[in-house]
Design a protein around this motif. Sequence first.
Motif, PDB file in Angstrom:
ATOM      1  N   THR A  49      -8.579  -9.136   2.607  1.00 46.39           N
ATOM      2  CA  THR A  49      -9.164  -8.125   1.724  1.00 46.39           C
ATOM      3  C   THR A  49      -9.626  -6.907   2.512  1.00 46.39           C
ATOM      4  O   THR A  49      -9.401  -5.760   2.109  1.00 46.39           O
ATOM      5  CB  THR A  49     -10.340  -8.719   0.932  1.00 46.39           C
ATOM      6  N   GLU A  50     -10.256  -7.145   3.653  1.00 47.69           N
ATOM      7  CA  GLU A  50     -10.723  -6.039   4.488  1.00 47.69           C
ATOM      8  C   GLU A  50      -9.549  -5.180   4.954  1.00 47.69           C
ATOM      9  O   GLU A  50      -9.621  -3.947   4.927  1.00 47.69           O
ATOM     10  CB  GLU A  50     -11.481  -6.593   5.694  1.00 47.69           C
ATOM     11  N   ALA A  61      -5.537   5.773   1.362  1.00 38.51           N
ATOM     12  CA  ALA A  61      -6.722   6.039   2.166  1.00 38.51           C
ATOM     13  C   ALA A  61      -6.351   6.955   3.325  1.00 38.51           C
ATOM     14  O   ALA A  61      -5.430   6.657   4.082  1.00 38.51           O
ATOM     15  CB  ALA A  61      -7.313   4.734   2.706  1.00 38.51           C
ATOM     16  N   ALA A 112       0.822  -1.209   0.000  1.00 40.51           N
ATOM     17  CA  ALA A 112       0.000   0.000   0.000  1.00 40.51           C
ATOM     18  C   ALA A 112       0.855   1.258   0.000  1.00 40.51           C
ATOM     19  O   ALA A 112       0.566   2.220  -0.716  1.00 40.51           O
ATOM     20  CB  ALA A 112      -0.935  -0.002   1.211  1.00 40.51           C
ATOM     21  N   LYS A 159      -7.877  -3.299   1.817  1.00 37.76           N
ATOM     22  CA  LYS A 159      -8.736  -2.213   1.351  1.00 37.76           C
ATOM     23  C   LYS A 159      -8.680  -1.033   2.315  1.00 37.76           C
ATOM     24  O   LYS A 159      -8.723   0.136   1.897  1.00 37.76           O
ATOM     25  CB  LYS A 159     -10.179  -2.704   1.203  1.00 37.76           C
ATOM     26  N   ARG A 206      -5.481   6.464   8.037  1.00 43.27           N
ATOM     27  CA  ARG A 206      -5.340   5.038   8.360  1.00 43.27           C
ATOM     28  C   ARG A 206      -4.274   4.792   9.417  1.00 43.27           C
ATOM     29  O   ARG A 206      -3.970   3.637   9.720  1.00 43.27           O
ATOM     30  CB  ARG A 206      -5.020   4.231   7.101  1.00 43.27           C
ATOM     31  N   HIS A 264      -2.099  -3.569  -7.913  1.00 46.28           N
ATOM     32  CA  HIS A 264      -2.795  -4.855  -7.851  1.00 46.28           C
ATOM     33  C   HIS A 264      -2.107  -5.760  -6.831  1.00 46.28           C
ATOM     34  O   HIS A 264      -0.879  -5.898  -6.850  1.00 46.28           O
ATOM     35  CB  HIS A 264      -2.805  -5.558  -9.219  1.00 46.28           C
ATOM     36  N   PRO A 297      -6.072  -0.589  -4.142  1.00 44.12           N
ATOM     37  CA  PRO A 297      -7.257  -0.446  -4.999  1.00 44.12           C
ATOM     38  C   PRO A 297      -7.834  -1.749  -5.541  1.00 44.12           C
ATOM     39  O   PRO A 297      -9.026  -1.835  -5.820  1.00 44.12           O
ATOM     40  CB  PRO A 297      -6.744   0.432  -6.152  1.00 44.12           C
ATOM     41  N   ASP A 298      -6.996  -2.782  -5.691  1.00 40.09           N
ATOM     42  CA  ASP A 298      -7.480  -4.020  -6.312  1.00 40.09           C
ATOM     43  C   ASP A 298      -6.873  -5.218  -5.596  1.00 40.09           C
ATOM     44  O   ASP A 298      -5.649  -5.373  -5.565  1.00 40.09           O
ATOM     45  CB  ASP A 298      -7.105  -4.049  -7.802  1.00 40.09           C
ATOM     46  N   VAL A 299      -7.723  -6.051  -5.017  1.00 43.07           N
ATOM     47  CA  VAL A 299      -7.271  -7.251  -4.298  1.00 43.07           C
ATOM     48  C   VAL A 299      -7.972  -8.465  -4.881  1.00 43.07           C
ATOM     49  O   VAL A 299      -9.195  -8.476  -5.018  1.00 43.07           O
ATOM     50  CB  VAL A 299      -7.569  -7.160  -2.783  1.00 43.07           C
TER      51      VAL A 299
END
Length: 448
Positions: free
Chosen positions: A180-181, A442, A148, A184, A445, A154, A189-191
């Motif tokens: 995934t949680e 994000a 991240a 995100k 965080r 990806h 952006p893409d998991v």
Amino acid sequence: MSGTSEISAGDLSSVDDSVGLLRLATAGSVDDGKSTLVGRLLHDSKSVLTDQLEAVTRVSNERGQEEADLALLTDGLRAEREQGITIDVAYRYFATAKRRFILADTPGHVQYTRNMVTGASTAELAVVLVDARNGVVEQTRRHAAVAALLRVPHVVLAVNKMDLVDYDEERFAEVANTFTEYAKALGVPDVRSIPVSALRGDNVVDPSAHMDWFSGPTLLEYLETVPVETDPTLEPARFPVQFVLRPQSDDEYRDYRGYAGQIASGVFREGDEVVVLPSGQRSTVAGIDRLGVSVRQARQGESVTLRLADEVDVSRGDLIAPIDSAPIATQDVEATVCHVADRPLRTGDRVLLKHTTRTVKAIVKDIAYRLDLAAPIDGVLNHEEHLTELRANDIARVVLRTAQPLALDDYATGRRTGSFLLIDEADGSTLTAGMAGAAFAAPGRCHS
């Protein structure tokens, strides 16, 4: 920090140049089977030379193993083979009919976090491996956080060793949902999650006969089809000047003045109005030369020479950008950094900051906080404040003051023009890798 490099795909020159290129990095906790997964991927995609496979088979048999230990295809250092771990970053080059690949195989131990930063810094996709029995552990969260931070677009969660949980669909779903949680929440952006057994070959290259409940692609199928091509016209144009060309050799080139380098992002066109940073001088692109031929435009990744309409003062380290989308030159830099040297980085240290082709003196004004990637609270990351030094593998937020202005982009906007290195003035060794701008995609965080 220096990664090893080894060709694992035979002769890539026979691969059609029109197929795309994917840069990917792999990461996983110790004993999750990452080296076996990479070895299986190379073996089953027919990307292993015969003599390599014979050597691995021979070593495996000498150890009393009936089958070839595919992990040995990737763990090339003696210490790696003896300890059964991955230590250094190893780059593997292979290809299929649909795509070419550059794979950075990164270590899993916490003390080699800096190596993952190295491998993932240019990756367009990261494969994070977990053991289906253990699920998401501390290192899994660490690897997700690093992906991240580095804005890897990806991320694939490979839930490995599904054969050891009887290919249980509910177990896979539980692990996949947890990861995934978390990813995100960090702004990935893409998991995509894929259940695999690297040892048995399930869903790595070929579909598994044991998991008919999974309708998604195999790992290789996803790697071959994930969209990574971007439209350079949508990105701000950036041209770090590497060299000033003034041949003055004969009448034809006596008045020639060009600025050579590689376009970091976007597209430059003849007639574009541009600004030279950090000086702020303005001009127009009078011409673009590529391999001795004049062209009307050039795009990201191409090495060209720009000619400007006006006699402005341009030198190595300057950045040429369109007037309407130019970064603001500044001497105050806030960034997230990963300290990669064994020597600590301390508040007040005087260093060199290398940004694209420009190197300036800088001072470490403040270490705002260090990220705690081990223990998220309520889905977000902790951080430790009031530090005076960083040690190897620390990821932190710092404030720097440079002796001269820099035309830095936010790392989220441009990975090449938003990144930099801190270098030891005395011996020229790399101390720290930095990413300017916000820490995560994000907001909010991290908290203390």
